[in-house]
Design an enzyme around this catalytic site. Structure first.
Site, PDB file in Angstrom:
ATOM      1  N   ASP A 143     -42.675  22.484  39.114  1.00 40.38           N
ATOM      2  CA  ASP A 143     -43.640  23.602  38.997  1.00 40.38           C
ATOM      3  C   ASP A 143     -44.949  23.225  39.215  1.00 40.38           C
ATOM      4  OD1 ASP A 143     -41.921  25.240  38.019  1.00 40.38           O
ATOM      5  OD2 ASP A 143     -42.229  25.498  36.124  1.00 40.38           O
ATOM      6  N   ASP A 180     -32.297  28.875  37.866  1.00 45.10           N
ATOM      7  CA  ASP A 180     -32.978  28.535  37.003  1.00 45.10           C
ATOM      8  C   ASP A 180     -32.602  27.980  35.596  1.00 45.10           C
ATOM      9  OD1 ASP A 180     -35.414  27.168  36.030  1.00 45.10           O
ATOM     10  OD2 ASP A 180     -36.745  29.114  36.443  1.00 45.10           O
TER      11      ASP A 180
HETATM   12  C1  GLA Z   1     -39.691  27.918  35.868  1.00 45.68           C
HETATM   13  C2  GLA Z   1     -39.571  27.756  37.375  1.00 45.68           C
HETATM   14  C3  GLA Z   1     -40.578  28.581  37.823  1.00 45.68           C
HETATM   15  C4  GLA Z   1     -40.474  30.000  37.517  1.00 45.68           C
HETATM   16  C5  GLA Z   1     -40.386  30.269  36.176  1.00 45.68           C
HETATM   17  C6  GLA Z   1     -40.032  31.822  35.534  1.00 45.68           C
HETATM   18  O1  GLA Z   1     -40.662  27.569  35.105  1.00 45.68           O
HETATM   19  O2  GLA Z   1     -39.491  26.421  37.630  1.00 45.68           O
HETATM   20  O3  GLA Z   1     -40.714  28.415  39.295  1.00 45.68           O
HETATM   21  O4  GLA Z   1     -39.379  30.487  38.193  1.00 45.68           O
HETATM   22  O5  GLA Z   1     -39.448  29.159  35.447  1.00 45.68           O
HETATM   23  O6  GLA Z   1     -39.959  31.783  34.365  1.00 45.68           O
END
Ligand code: GLA
Length: 733
Positions: free
Chosen positions: A550, A480
């Site tokens: 997301d 990430d």
């Molecule tokens: C980002 C990712 C999510 C999750 C969060 C965790 O937003 O896109 O899928 O992993 O971080 O903090």
């Protein structure tokens, strides 16, 4: 004998492969002229030289004896700066005397079999030298003593040209590169639309199309990453091009940092197209004897519309850009605990999710954010990649072993590039963070960015990650990156090198990805950046799939997945069934709708299966079994977009197996309508002469019947947000 892919005749270079032709030539004064990129030309006789005309206010080459030839209008392959071409420059070099003046002239060429690698940068590759040929053109600015090498690769069986450039300083002092595009191509007057993929967090890659007008149209990221906001991709299309017909020229940068795609329509309606690293905050000191390699650009041409363009990119990216051993394997169905628990979990809670997911036949459990340091919220512990024993007293091993004992694979989340102020790493090495002395630092999601332009910082993270990965049996990593770069400044370089930091950051990132993916070749890596903030071909080189958003709401996902598929293959687009109401939007949708949209990508789940009603877990079991049956077709079949969520309430797409014996058709209705119109779908890409059986009704259809006559949707939709999936097969092959 295999056909030669590159012909050279009287200073004209013709790259061709039966699908496409790309033609360039050496013009007056050794300028490199663009002649043609398009459909394959069999009978090319070496003409289309640029017409001569005296154009007022467009000057002529130094020493010219007539006024008929000007750099200012010539269609070129790579322009210099401040030497008579007043359009956008491809390259700007600042020399010690302060001049920003560049003038590259042709020196010579070479043809090589195969395709050379680009050191330190991701790139498309060949598996053997017969697969492609590369034209290497050398140009030179004799005053600066700089050598520019342009690489053009043509694949034998693909409508694809790849380009990149290398600039070598052959002088005895350093100079500064203020801009260096990876490619330029000037096109003759024609009406063109440009398609781009802008967006934002949770609304990534929304297709936009606009007619090109005179002046500059630019698509760019200045965020240090390829970004949610503007994907490093554009398509130039004819005004009448649609999904199925018409010319489309696609351009994609294999790069994950600041990028710039520029289109300049000049005084006589010619279009200059350029792609490369953004010149924003970019200033690279090139020492004497040193070479700078600019990232690669992938270009496709088709006259089969946008689907034709997408399919060319899809197969190139998954077969010749992705390097992972998983690039063509069936991807596991994942359950991810993020939206099920956020930071609030312990071993017992995870085991419940694992148990329930296993009973739904889900194949992998991914432990997301919150397993390290003392991370109970997003304000702490990034940079401390050791297990949070308060939450997980038995360590990661206990969770991994438990998952494996259930017959599932185990995946783990990292955010390697970021750091929290509350972390041991920050306390030990505050200078590891990007930031300008005596200035506040922009904080974003309560985190800062590590200075990955410094090899020792990258190495620190590498050591921490290998310590985990050498001891815990991890099958998958979600990588990430939850913010953008700001206050870009490195603490260890001299001032004249500060303009290199953003690109060096990306090189540092790639070096870490290279080392980890080489050391752990069995691990399936998934890219992520606050959803789909770094969904690009550079990441795909290391990680064959990425999290596109997301946003799990299936209605928003129709657009995000449709837009993403314009450039990127379905195997790369992960898609999870989330909760209803949706976590971000609050929209209520059925499990069927969520399942159908997620099953149109690389399927996973992002909810607490241990808390679902039996009817929902039954549905998940059905979805999982459906997906296992069809996943190869979905992930690796030919994908066709039929109807766009950007234009219609009715959305449709389909998958066809390469042998054209299997077809999966997805229809979606966003809002139901009273007294609705009957909706007809015409399929595409089938074999006209084969008989297809609808596996539900057992009705038979001819391939040409499905493509030309079409079929009415069933059932007639009577609720919002509904999906219908039909599967056709050829029984007697
Ligand atoms: C980002 C990712 C999510 C999750 C969060 C965790 O937003 O896109 O899928 O992993 O971080 O903090």
């Amino acid at each position: 004998m295999t056909m030669n892919l590159i012909e050279v005749k009287e200073n004209v270079f013709h790259l061709h492969n039966g699908l496409i032709s790309y033609i360039l030539s050496v013009e007056n004064g050794g300028l490199l002229a663009h002649l043609y990129f398009g459909k394959y030309v069999n009978q090319y006789h070496g003409e289309r030289h640029y017409p001569r005309m005296d154009r007022s206010h467009s000057g002529n080459l130094p020493g010219a004896t007539d006024r008929l030839f000007s750099k200012d209008t010539l269609l070129q392959e790579y322009s210099g700066n401040n030497t008579g071409d007043n359009r956008l420059p491809a390259c700007v070099i600042r020399t010690a005397n302060g001049a920003r003046t560049v003038d590259f002239r042709y020196v010579g060429y070479q043809i090589i079999n195969g395709k050379p690698n680009i050191s330190g940068l991701p790139h498309a590759y060949v598996e053997n030298d017969q697969e492609a040929q590369t034209l290497v053109v050398t140009m030179r600015d004799a005053t600066i003593d700089a050598k520019l090498v342009l690489y053009y690769t043509i694949y034998r069986d693909r409508p694809v040209i790849t380009r990149h450039v290398e600039l070598k300083n052959e002088s005895s002092s350093s100079f500064s590169i203020e801009k260096i595009a990876s490619m330029q191509m000037d096109l003759p007057k024609q009406n063109l639309d440009v398609i781009s993929l802008p967006g934002s967090y949770a609304r990534e890659r929304q297709i936009e199309r606009q007619p090109l007008r005179r002046g500059l149209t630019q698509f760019e990221s200045q965020r240090g990453s390829s970004s949610h906001h503007m994907n490093p991709f554009v398509a130039l299309v004819a005004p009448n091009t649609n999904e199925f017909d018409g010319e489309a020229l696609g351009v994609m940068l294999v790069y994950s940092g600041n990028h710039q795609m520029s289109l300049e329509s000049d005084q006589v309606h010619q279009t200059r197209l350029m792609a490369g690293i953004s010149d924003y905050n970019f200033d690279w000191q090139l020492a004497e004897g040193a070479t700078f390699a600019a990232p690669e650009v992938l270009m496709t041409y088709t006259d089969h519309g946008l689907n034709g363009m997408s399919q060319a990119f899809h197969s190139l990216l998954r077969e010749r850009v992705a390097t992972s051993k998983h690039k063509l394997t069936d991807r596991p169905i994942v359950i991810n605990n993020w939206e099920a628990t956020y930071f609030d979990f312990n071993t017992a809670k995870l085991k419940q999710i694992i148990d329930s997911a296993a009973s739904c036949n889900i194949e992998m459990f991914v432990l997301d954010d919150g397993w390290f340091g003392h991370r109970d919220n997003d304000k702490t512990s990034l940079g401390d990649w050791f297990v949070n024993t308060k939450k997980l007293p038995g360590g990661l091993e206990e969770v991994a072993d438990y998952t494996h004992d259930k017959g599932m694979q185990f995946g783990l989340w990292f955010e390697p590039e970021c750091i929290s102020e509350d972390s041991d790493l920050y306390r030990q090495h505050p200078d590891y963070v990007l930031g300008v002395p005596n200035r506040g630092r922009t904080i974003s999601r309560d985190e800062y960015v590590l200075d990955f332009s410094r090899p020792e910082v990258v190495d620190n993270i590498y050591q921490q990650m290998t310590k985990i990965l050498d001891h815990v049996s991890v099958d998958y990593i979600k990588w990430d990156f939850n913010r953008n770069l700001t206050e870009v400044f490195s603490n260890t370089v001299t001032p004249e090198h500060e303009g290199e930091t953003t690109h060096r950051y990306v090189l540092g990132l790639y070096s870490l990805m290279e080392k980890l993916t080489k050391r752990y070749p069995d691990i399936l890596f998934e890219g992520c950046s606050g959803g789909g903030g770094r969904f690009d071909a550079g990441i795909m080189y290391y990680m064959p799939q990425s999290w596109p958003s997301d946003n799990n709401d299936p209605i928003e996902r129709l657009k995000i997945q449709y837009g993403t598929s314009l450039a990127y293959p379905i195997s790369a687009i992960t898609a999870h069934v989330g909760t209803s109401p949706d976590e971000l939007l609050g929209r209520y949708t059925s499990m069927d709708m969520r399942g159908a949209v997620a099953a149109s990508g690389t399927l996973g789940y992002e909810l607490d299966t241990s808390k679902l009603a039996k009817e929902d877990t039954d549905k998940i079991r059905e979805q999982v079994s459906f997906y296992k049956q069809h996943r190869h077709l979905i992930q690796y079949g030919n994908f066709y977009r039929l109807e766009s969520p950007f234009e219609s309430n009715h959305v449709a797409w389909m998958f066809v197996s390469p042998d054209q014996n299997e077809v999966l058709l997805f229809n979606f209705v966003v809002l139901s309508q009273i007294q609705n119109d009957f909706h007809l779908t015409k399929l595409i890409g089938l074999d006209a002469n084969k008989q297809y059986t609808d596996t539900e009704s057992q009705m038979q259809f001819g391939g040409d019947e499905l493509m030309n006559v079409g079929l009415y949707d069933q059932p007639i939709q009577s609720s919002d947000f509904s999906a219908d999936i039909r599967y056709f097969i050829v029984k007697n092959k």
